[in-house]
Each structure stands twice: as structure tokens, then as C-alpha cells.
Design a protein around this motif. Structure first.
Motif, short mmCIF file in Angstrom:
data_model
loop_
_atom_site.label_atom_id
_atom_site.label_comp_id
_atom_site.label_asym_id
_atom_site.label_seq_id
_atom_site.Cartn_x
_atom_site.Cartn_y
_atom_site.Cartn_z
N PHE A 221 0.83 -1.20 0.00
CA PHE A 221 0.00 0.00 0.00
C PHE A 221 0.87 1.25 0.00
CE2 PHE A 221 -2.50 -3.40 1.83
CZ PHE A 221 -3.70 -3.28 1.14
N GLY A 222 0.59 2.16 -0.96
CA GLY A 222 1.35 3.40 -1.06
C GLY A 222 0.52 4.57 -0.55
N TYR A 223 1.14 5.46 0.22
CA TYR A 223 0.42 6.60 0.77
C TYR A 223 0.23 7.67 -0.31
CZ TYR A 223 -0.87 10.46 3.82
OH TYR A 223 -1.53 11.51 4.41
N THR A 228 1.59 11.37 -4.98
CA THR A 228 1.49 12.66 -5.68
C THR A 228 2.83 13.38 -5.75
OG1 THR A 228 0.69 13.67 -3.62
CG2 THR A 228 -0.97 12.96 -5.22
N TRP A 229 3.67 13.16 -4.74
CA TRP A 229 5.04 13.70 -4.79
C TRP A 229 5.74 13.19 -6.05
CZ3 TRP A 229 9.93 11.64 -5.12
CH2 TRP A 229 11.01 12.47 -4.76
N GLY A 248 4.59 2.64 -5.75
CA GLY A 248 3.97 1.98 -4.62
C GLY A 248 4.99 1.83 -3.51
N SER A 249 4.66 1.02 -2.53
CA SER A 249 5.59 0.78 -1.43
C SER A 249 6.14 -0.64 -1.51
CB SER A 249 4.89 1.00 -0.08
OG SER A 249 4.18 -0.16 0.29
N ASN A 250 7.10 -0.91 -0.67
CA ASN A 250 7.67 -2.26 -0.60
C ASN A 250 7.35 -2.94 0.72
OD1 ASN A 250 10.16 -0.55 -2.24
ND2 ASN A 250 9.15 -2.26 -3.24
N GLN A 307 8.28 7.16 2.81
CA GLN A 307 8.59 6.99 4.23
C GLN A 307 7.36 6.67 5.08
OE1 GLN A 307 11.87 7.15 5.38
NE2 GLN A 307 12.28 7.24 3.17
N THR A 308 6.17 6.80 4.52
CA THR A 308 4.94 6.59 5.29
C THR A 308 4.69 5.10 5.49
OG1 THR A 308 4.07 8.55 4.16
CG2 THR A 308 2.53 7.29 5.52
N THR A 309 4.59 4.67 6.74
CA THR A 309 4.39 3.26 7.04
C THR A 309 2.91 2.89 6.93
OG1 THR A 309 4.02 3.60 9.41
CG2 THR A 309 6.32 3.34 8.66
#
Length: 326
Positions: A221-223, A228-229, A248-250, A307-309
Motif C-alpha cells: 500500500f502506497g500513501y 502525488t510527490w 507503490g511501497s515495498n 517513508q509513510t508506514t
């Protein structure tokens, strides 16, 4: 002083689009939004309606004369307009295909005619049933049969990607394609099958949390603010034009573990219940098992390092839902 640019955001009243508008306006730019509000909400952009640098059109991207008038007046185009959520795709396959194909054709034609730069948001759904993880941008795509409506969205987005990249190759259109992986954050509605806002909604109400299937399928899940950044930077980088980027996130989790995490984090008394896919989406439904992005390309291109968990995302979604019902 930074030059004031004009951005056209299709689908700008939606979840991701409205956050993008916030940031573009905060940077001192002008923003034009077109959205049919089928899944977006005017409430998402209400705080901008009195801003002289913001303009909203309640209309569809298939309205050629209107789109031409808007493209003429912008410098950059973020094309986010799309059907949202698995349930919407199953319920409205014709709209899913036509909004994608006709809207994309109009936008690309006008962007070429008026020499505009475009960023198109595609989806991790295009990887389909592939089991090669993590998904890399140059991997093969694997869809199910055409009799299964669930794949119409993925195929529509894949066709849009082919279309976009063909315009870049043949007609030198400046365009970037991004594949979004399960973007999450405030303003995301639980009404279209999005799993985190849906689980949070049930957990906050201490109602049973419905996990479809056995919950073993895994997601990243990506914040939304991290996403948008990246979008704002990719559209301005000439070396990124004509390329595809995963965003996305890892941080990977199973849907069942996600349900347990949300229940524990929110102090919920909800029971976790298992619901067969067929009961929700009808017979013959096919789900992608695991979905995780390889983000090396976007990291190398713009230094993308979210960086958002997951825990922070859950808190942010929960705070907004709580405020909305206060």
C-alpha cells in the motif's frame, strides 16, 4: 519566483486527484479540474472552489469541445479520470472500457495538437494473473478470459498504455505512464471496494470485518502524498517521457494480516469473517493473488523513497473517518 503554470487534472475531484490539486495550488500554480463525479466528490475540492486559481467542470473527458477548450489553456495534463474499484468495474463494464478508450483517444489527440505534456495514471492491475514478483515495468502481462468482466479494467488500462506510448514513439508526444499500486489515504471512499478504508470503517463501528476469500493474497500500500510527490516530479522530467514507472511501497502484507493489524491498532472488538468471492462479485470471479512492485526505476529517476508506514496510513484514514462522523 516560480512561474505560475496551469495544470489540467482529469478526475481531479477523486481521491488521488484532489490531493494532487492541493499540492499544485500550494505551489502557486493554476489548476483546472474536469470530473463527472461518478466516483469523485465535490467535497474533496470544496475548499478550493473560491480560489481564483482553481476551476472546476462537472463533465466528462469524452466531451470533445470542452476538453479542447481546457487543453488549449493548460501547460501540463494529469490524466487520472477512470472507473474506480473492482465492484464498479464489474457493475459497469461498458463505462469502464469506453471512458478509458474514448477519453484517452480524445486526450492524446488534443495533447498532440496543442503540444502539451501528459502524465497518465495506469494501474498495477495490468500485470493481471502474473506470478512473477515483484512486478517490473517490462514484465509480460497475463490476463484472464474475455468472458470474465473483472479483466476489462486491466485490459482497458493496458490498451491506454499502448496508445500513450505509440503517441510518444510515432508523434513525439511528451507523456509518462505510471502504474499505481494500492494507493491509500484520507478521502479514499470505502464504497468502491478499497480494502483499508473498508476495514477501518467496520473496525471503528465494531462490526464484523469481511475478508474476501481466505485473505492470503498479499498487497503493498502506497500513501497518497508519497504518490502525488512522485507524479509532480515525473511530469517535469524529459528523460522520463515515453517510459513506464511503478509507484507503490515495498511494505508487503496479506489481506488477513491487514485485517488483524487494523483491528488491533484501532482497539476494535470486530470479528474477522471470511466471505467467498462469489458471494460478493458473482460466479467466475478471478482475483490477483499477490501484487508487489519493483520500484527501482522510479527511485533511480526521481529519488522516490516513500517513508509513510502502513501503520501511519491506517491512523490517517481512521482519523478522517472519525472526524467525518463526529
Amino acid at each position: 519566483m516560480q512561474q505560475k503554470e496551469t495544470y489540467l487534472v482529469t478526475g481531479g475531484a477523486g481521491f488521488i486527484g484532489s490531493h494532487l490539486c492541493d499540492e499544485l495550488l500550494a505551489q502557486g500554480h493554476r489548476v483546472i479540474v474536469i470530473d463527472d463525479l461518478s466516483t469523485g466528490s465535490k467535497a474533496n475540492i470544496a475548499h478550493h472552489l473560491d480560489n481564483p486559481d482553481f476551476e472546476f467542470h462537472h463533465n466528462t473527458v469524452t466531451n470533445y469541445p470542452l476538453m479542447e477548450s481546457l487543453v488549449k489553456r493548460c501547460d501540463y495534463i494529469f490524466h487520472l479520470a477512470s472507473v474506480v474499484g473492482v465492484q464498479s468495474v464489474i457493475d459497469s463494464p461498458v463505462k469502464t472500457i469506453e471512458t478509458g478508450a474514448r477519453g484517452m483517444n480524445i486526450l492524446l489527440n488534443l495533447a498532440e495538437q496543442y503540444d502539451r505534456t501528459v502524465l497518465f495514471t495506469s494501474t498495477s492491475e495490468v500485470y493481471g494473473k502474473s506470478s512473477k514478483l515483484p512486478f517490473s515495468e517490462d514484465d509480460d502481462l497475463l490476463f484472464g478470459g474475455t468472458h470474465i468482466g473483472r479483466w476489462s479494467y486491466a485490459c482497458s488500462k493496458a490498451l491506454d498504455e499502448f496508445h500513450a506510448l505509440a503517441y510518444h514513439q510515432e508523434r513525439k508526444l511528451r507523456i509518462v505512464v505510471v502504474r499505481l499500486f494500492n494507493t491509500v489515504g484520507p478521502r479514499q471512499s470505502p464504497n468502491y471496494g478499497m480494502v483499508i478504508p473498508r476495514f477501518v470503517k467496520f473496525a471503528l463501528a465494531n462490526r464484523p470485518i469481511p475478508v474476501y476469500g481466505d485473505g492470503s493474497h498479499r498487497r503493498c500500500f502506497g500513501y497518497v502524498k508519497d504518490v502525488t510527490w512522485a507524479l509532480r516530479r515525473l511530469i517535469k522530467r524529459p528523460e522520463c517521457y515515453g517510459r513506464v514507472f511503478n509507484i507503490g511501497s515495498n511494505e508487503e502484507t496479506s489481506v488477513l494480516d491487514l485485517a488483524h493489524k487494523i483491528k488491533a491498532q484501532l482497539g476494535s472488538e470486530s470479528e474477522i469473517v471470511f466471505v467467498p468471492y462469489e458471494q460478493v462479485y458473482g460466479p467466475g470471479f478471478e482475483e490477483t493473488i499477490d501484487r508487489a512492485p519493483d520500484t527501482r526505476r522510479v527511485r533511480e529517476a526521481i529519488g522516490f523513497d516513500p517513508q509513510t508506514t502502513l501503520a501511519e496510513m491506517i491512523d490517517l484514514v481512521a482519523k478522517l473517518q472519525t472526524a467525518e462522523h463526529a
